[in-house]
Design a protein around this motif. Sequence first.
Motif, mmCIF file in Angstrom:
data_model
loop_
_atom_site.group_PDB
_atom_site.id
_atom_site.type_symbol
_atom_site.label_atom_id
_atom_site.label_comp_id
_atom_site.label_asym_id
_atom_site.label_seq_id
_atom_site.Cartn_x
_atom_site.Cartn_y
_atom_site.Cartn_z
ATOM 1 N N ASN A 157 0.839 -1.200 0.000
ATOM 2 C CA ASN A 157 0.000 0.000 0.000
ATOM 3 C C ASN A 157 0.868 1.242 0.000
ATOM 4 O O ASN A 157 1.477 1.600 1.007
ATOM 5 C CB ASN A 157 -0.912 0.003 1.233
ATOM 6 C CG ASN A 157 -1.932 -1.111 1.162
ATOM 7 O OD1 ASN A 157 -1.636 -2.254 1.537
ATOM 8 N ND2 ASN A 157 -3.100 -0.820 0.645
ATOM 9 N N LEU A 158 0.921 1.891 -1.155
ATOM 10 C CA LEU A 158 1.723 3.110 -1.242
ATOM 11 C C LEU A 158 0.899 4.306 -0.750
ATOM 12 O O LEU A 158 -0.320 4.322 -0.875
ATOM 13 C CB LEU A 158 2.170 3.349 -2.677
ATOM 14 C CG LEU A 158 2.922 2.218 -3.364
ATOM 15 C CD1 LEU A 158 3.537 2.712 -4.671
ATOM 16 C CD2 LEU A 158 4.011 1.637 -2.475
ATOM 17 N N CYS A 159 1.601 5.296 -0.206
ATOM 18 C CA CYS A 159 0.958 6.539 0.226
ATOM 19 C C CYS A 159 1.789 7.688 -0.309
ATOM 20 O O CYS A 159 2.889 7.919 0.158
ATOM 21 C CB CYS A 159 0.878 6.603 1.749
ATOM 22 S SG CYS A 159 0.279 8.198 2.338
ATOM 23 N N ARG A 160 1.241 8.390 -1.300
ATOM 24 C CA ARG A 160 2.011 9.472 -1.917
ATOM 25 C C ARG A 160 2.196 10.635 -0.958
ATOM 26 O O ARG A 160 3.103 11.435 -1.108
ATOM 27 C CB ARG A 160 1.330 9.960 -3.202
ATOM 28 C CG ARG A 160 1.183 8.888 -4.207
ATOM 29 C CD ARG A 160 2.091 8.871 -5.407
ATOM 30 N NE ARG A 160 3.201 9.746 -5.518
ATOM 31 C CZ ARG A 160 3.581 10.334 -6.640
ATOM 32 N NH1 ARG A 160 2.847 10.201 -7.712
ATOM 33 N NH2 ARG A 160 4.650 11.063 -6.710
ATOM 34 N N CYS A 161 1.314 10.756 0.031
ATOM 35 C CA CYS A 161 1.477 11.822 1.018
ATOM 36 C C CYS A 161 2.544 11.453 2.051
ATOM 37 O O CYS A 161 2.962 12.296 2.839
ATOM 38 C CB CYS A 161 0.169 12.105 1.744
ATOM 39 S SG CYS A 161 -1.121 12.707 0.658
ATOM 40 N N GLY A 162 2.923 10.211 2.090
ATOM 41 C CA GLY A 162 3.961 9.799 3.030
ATOM 42 C C GLY A 162 3.489 9.724 4.467
ATOM 43 O O GLY A 162 4.217 10.079 5.390
ATOM 44 N N ALA A 163 2.275 9.257 4.680
ATOM 45 C CA ALA A 163 1.757 9.148 6.048
ATOM 46 C C ALA A 163 2.192 7.841 6.727
ATOM 47 O O ALA A 163 1.628 7.448 7.747
ATOM 48 C CB ALA A 163 0.229 9.235 6.026
ATOM 49 N N TYR A 164 3.188 7.217 6.162
ATOM 50 C CA TYR A 164 3.583 5.873 6.611
ATOM 51 C C TYR A 164 3.795 5.733 8.112
ATOM 52 O O TYR A 164 3.328 4.786 8.739
ATOM 53 C CB TYR A 164 4.865 5.422 5.886
ATOM 54 C CG TYR A 164 4.696 5.253 4.403
ATOM 55 C CD1 TYR A 164 3.874 4.254 3.886
ATOM 56 C CD2 TYR A 164 5.342 6.102 3.511
ATOM 57 C CE1 TYR A 164 3.719 4.099 2.519
ATOM 58 C CE2 TYR A 164 5.184 5.954 2.140
ATOM 59 C CZ TYR A 164 4.373 4.944 1.648
ATOM 60 O OH TYR A 164 4.213 4.790 0.300
ATOM 61 N N THR A 165 4.529 6.684 8.702
ATOM 62 C CA THR A 165 4.857 6.556 10.126
ATOM 63 C C THR A 165 3.590 6.427 10.967
ATOM 64 O O THR A 165 3.489 5.560 11.834
ATOM 65 C CB THR A 165 5.666 7.780 10.589
ATOM 66 O OG1 THR A 165 6.669 8.022 9.599
ATOM 67 C CG2 THR A 165 6.332 7.530 11.920
ATOM 68 N N ASN A 166 2.611 7.288 10.651
ATOM 69 C CA ASN A 166 1.386 7.258 11.442
ATOM 70 C C ASN A 166 0.516 6.038 11.113
ATOM 71 O O ASN A 166 -0.222 5.547 11.967
ATOM 72 C CB ASN A 166 0.603 8.553 11.239
ATOM 73 C CG ASN A 166 1.342 9.744 11.812
ATOM 74 O OD1 ASN A 166 2.453 9.604 12.354
ATOM 75 N ND2 ASN A 166 0.752 10.925 11.703
ATOM 76 N N ILE A 167 0.624 5.571 9.887
ATOM 77 C CA ILE A 167 -0.120 4.359 9.518
ATOM 78 C C ILE A 167 0.408 3.177 10.339
ATOM 79 O O ILE A 167 -0.361 2.401 10.917
ATOM 80 C CB ILE A 167 0.006 4.069 7.995
ATOM 81 C CG1 ILE A 167 -0.706 5.155 7.190
ATOM 82 C CG2 ILE A 167 -0.536 2.685 7.653
ATOM 83 C CD1 ILE A 167 -0.464 5.106 5.681
ATOM 84 N N VAL A 168 1.726 3.068 10.419
ATOM 85 C CA VAL A 168 2.316 1.978 11.205
ATOM 86 C C VAL A 168 1.936 2.142 12.683
ATOM 87 O O VAL A 168 1.591 1.167 13.358
ATOM 88 C CB VAL A 168 3.851 1.919 11.017
ATOM 89 C CG1 VAL A 168 4.458 0.823 11.885
ATOM 90 C CG2 VAL A 168 4.202 1.676 9.555
ATOM 91 N N ASP A 169 1.940 3.389 13.173
ATOM 92 C CA ASP A 169 1.524 3.643 14.567
ATOM 93 C C ASP A 169 0.108 3.123 14.805
ATOM 94 O O ASP A 169 -0.170 2.451 15.804
ATOM 95 C CB ASP A 169 1.518 5.155 14.865
ATOM 96 C CG ASP A 169 2.923 5.713 15.038
ATOM 97 O OD1 ASP A 169 3.877 4.896 15.115
ATOM 98 O OD2 ASP A 169 3.068 6.951 15.065
ATOM 99 N N ALA A 170 -0.795 3.435 13.869
ATOM 100 C CA ALA A 170 -2.200 3.039 14.031
ATOM 101 C C ALA A 170 -2.328 1.518 14.099
ATOM 102 O O ALA A 170 -3.008 0.975 14.973
ATOM 103 C CB ALA A 170 -3.030 3.595 12.878
ATOM 104 N N ILE A 171 -1.636 0.841 13.183
ATOM 105 C CA ILE A 171 -1.747 -0.622 13.139
ATOM 106 C C ILE A 171 -1.113 -1.241 14.384
ATOM 107 O O ILE A 171 -1.665 -2.173 14.993
ATOM 108 C CB ILE A 171 -1.080 -1.172 11.850
ATOM 109 C CG1 ILE A 171 -1.790 -0.594 10.623
ATOM 110 C CG2 ILE A 171 -1.104 -2.691 11.827
ATOM 111 C CD1 ILE A 171 -1.110 -0.894 9.305
ATOM 112 N N GLU A 172 0.018 -0.694 14.785
ATOM 113 C CA GLU A 172 0.704 -1.194 15.978
ATOM 114 C C GLU A 172 -0.214 -1.079 17.191
ATOM 115 O O GLU A 172 -0.309 -2.000 18.011
ATOM 116 C CB GLU A 172 1.977 -0.364 16.197
ATOM 117 C CG GLU A 172 3.060 -1.097 16.952
ATOM 118 C CD GLU A 172 4.326 -0.258 17.106
ATOM 119 O OE1 GLU A 172 4.271 0.981 16.910
ATOM 120 O OE2 GLU A 172 5.353 -0.845 17.442
#
Lengths: 181, 339
Positions: A157-172
């Motif tokens: 799942n790519l995110c062009r906005c680069g919200a990756y850090t928070n996405i991983v936080d949410a899943i964690e």
Amino acid sequence: MADLEFLARQGFAPDAGPPKGLPDEIPITLTINGERRALHVRPWTTLLDLLREDLSLYGTKKGCDHGQCGACTVLLDGERINSCLALAVTKDGSELTTVEGLAGKDGTLHPMQEAFIEHDAFQCGYCTPGQICSAVGLLKEGHAKTREEIREMMSGNLCRCGAYTNIVDAIEDVLAKGAAK
Amino acid sequence: MNRFSYARPGSVADALREVASSPAAKIIAGGTNLVDLMKYNVERPTHLVDVSRLPGLKSIEETGEGGLRIGALVSNTSAAYDTRVQERYPLLSSAILAGATAQLRNAATTGGNLLQRTRCYYFYDAAVPCSKREPGTGCPAKDGVNRIHAILGTSDKCIATHPSDMAVALAALEAVVKVAGPRGERDIPLADFHRLPGDTPEKDTNLGADEIILAVELPEARFAKNYTYLKLRDRLSYAFALVSVAAALEMDGDKVVEARIALGGVAHKPWRVPEAEVMLRGKAPDRMVFETVADRILLGAKGYGGNDFKIELARRAVIRALSQAAAGTPQSQTDKRIQ
Ligand SMILES: Cc1cc2nc3c(=O)[nH]c(=O)nc-3n(C[C@H](O)[C@H](O)[C@H](O)COP(=O)(O)OP(=O)(O)OC[C@H]3O[C@@H](n4cnc5c(N)ncnc54)[C@H](O)[C@@H]3O)c2cc1C
Ligand code: SF4
Ligand code: FES
Ligand code: FES
């Protein structure tokens, strides 16, 4: 005069219709977000186009249409797949969950949706339905436990906005709460 | 996408009949490669034969000779996480998990993975010539953009690579592809399954157009301890290999009894050089030996400009993979740091 051969190779082929004597549309049934639906689909319609164009379920997004971004991720019989690369006719009889089907009937959000809001896990939101469906699939699979594993297992799942850090936080967060139960 | 008719046969015999019914019929399993290519008008089948529900091809079973038989419709996810595969053929599990993404692996099948087509940019672009797509039109990659292309076993006609990770591990494990056709069933050893381009780059494999893959059979496990799948690519995940190495060693104390080394991303098929593998027999794992082996594997390697870097990259990858395998410290497919 237009070079038809060239146009055909470009993908602008004049629609010759299906080979003669064959039905244009094929009857299938799909259970979509808990609702059983009898549908008629053309064999070349993807699950993604069926959802968006025929059923007006716009939550599932089209990013690349080629399996390269994950925006179209849905849950098919509980497993996450890219709906842009699945022909609807081949999924006859399956159960499909899209982002519209994650919340409870009373509107209670899925814990993953809650976590995405709480952790600010999106900016423009375009990749979000795919991210959330993918993350729900990840939870069910049970292979990702560490942050590093979440990152690897969410790489589809790519995110062009680069919200990756928070996405991983949410899943964690959802994983940790699940473990505490 | 062009228009086509659709059939969902209920048995292998019916499927074979459907496939034979039209010269432009095509089998669809997971669809993750075929549908993509149909959207680009690279594949234009007039009849689609959906094999995804054929009975008996979705399970993993013991062979009776100590091996495992993986049905053609077993998903890449199911194969990678099967406990027997993980315990006895961890190299295969690792290679599958190094490929694509969780979503794609859920849909992708064992048979489809073997038959996925090259990712050569020109092959994908129906507006330009390409001898693999349209025989005889030429190969623009040779003098064009060829960063991802082959360095071994190329021909004048085509320099494409086979993109599968799974197939590289299967080559090292000497798997056998079980197929059915109008004339009955036959076995194709993995080494003979994919072809070199030669004068017929349009042919990726030796599978007949009228045949169906039933399963992939693994011989009795020997390399569960000393193995690695090392995949090098432009980003850490969700990318095809520039170079990959499946290395498997059978050790007796600190001596190598048997070695298997297969390379991905460098040729039109998983690349094995038995003469190089033999050089490790009876030797203690040692960097000097690994270097000679790597040089032997890359003998005759040729770059086309954009992919010149692959020759040295492949050499180093072989050496690193052999040290990882010998040490019993396989490359993690999660932590991408290369130890
Ligand atoms: C964005 C992206 C990234 C990817 N990254 C990787 C990667 O890093 N590594 C990797 O290895 N792969 C990668 N893949 C490829 C993926 O692994 C393949 O698309 C998949 O394995 C194909 O399997 P399938 O069942 O979907 O095949 P399909 O698309 O259904 O079929 C592929 C071909 O096989 C034929 N076929 C299928 N089953 C049979 C059978 N039983 N008998 C005879 N013919 C059959 C079909 O006719 C077709 O020609 C990637 C794909 C995408 C889209
Ligand atoms: S390398 Fe092969 S696939 Fe690519 S353009 Fe040349 S002939 Fe076509
Ligand atoms: S739209 Fe399906 S993966 Fe991008
Ligand atoms: S939030 Fe904008 S693409 Fe992910």
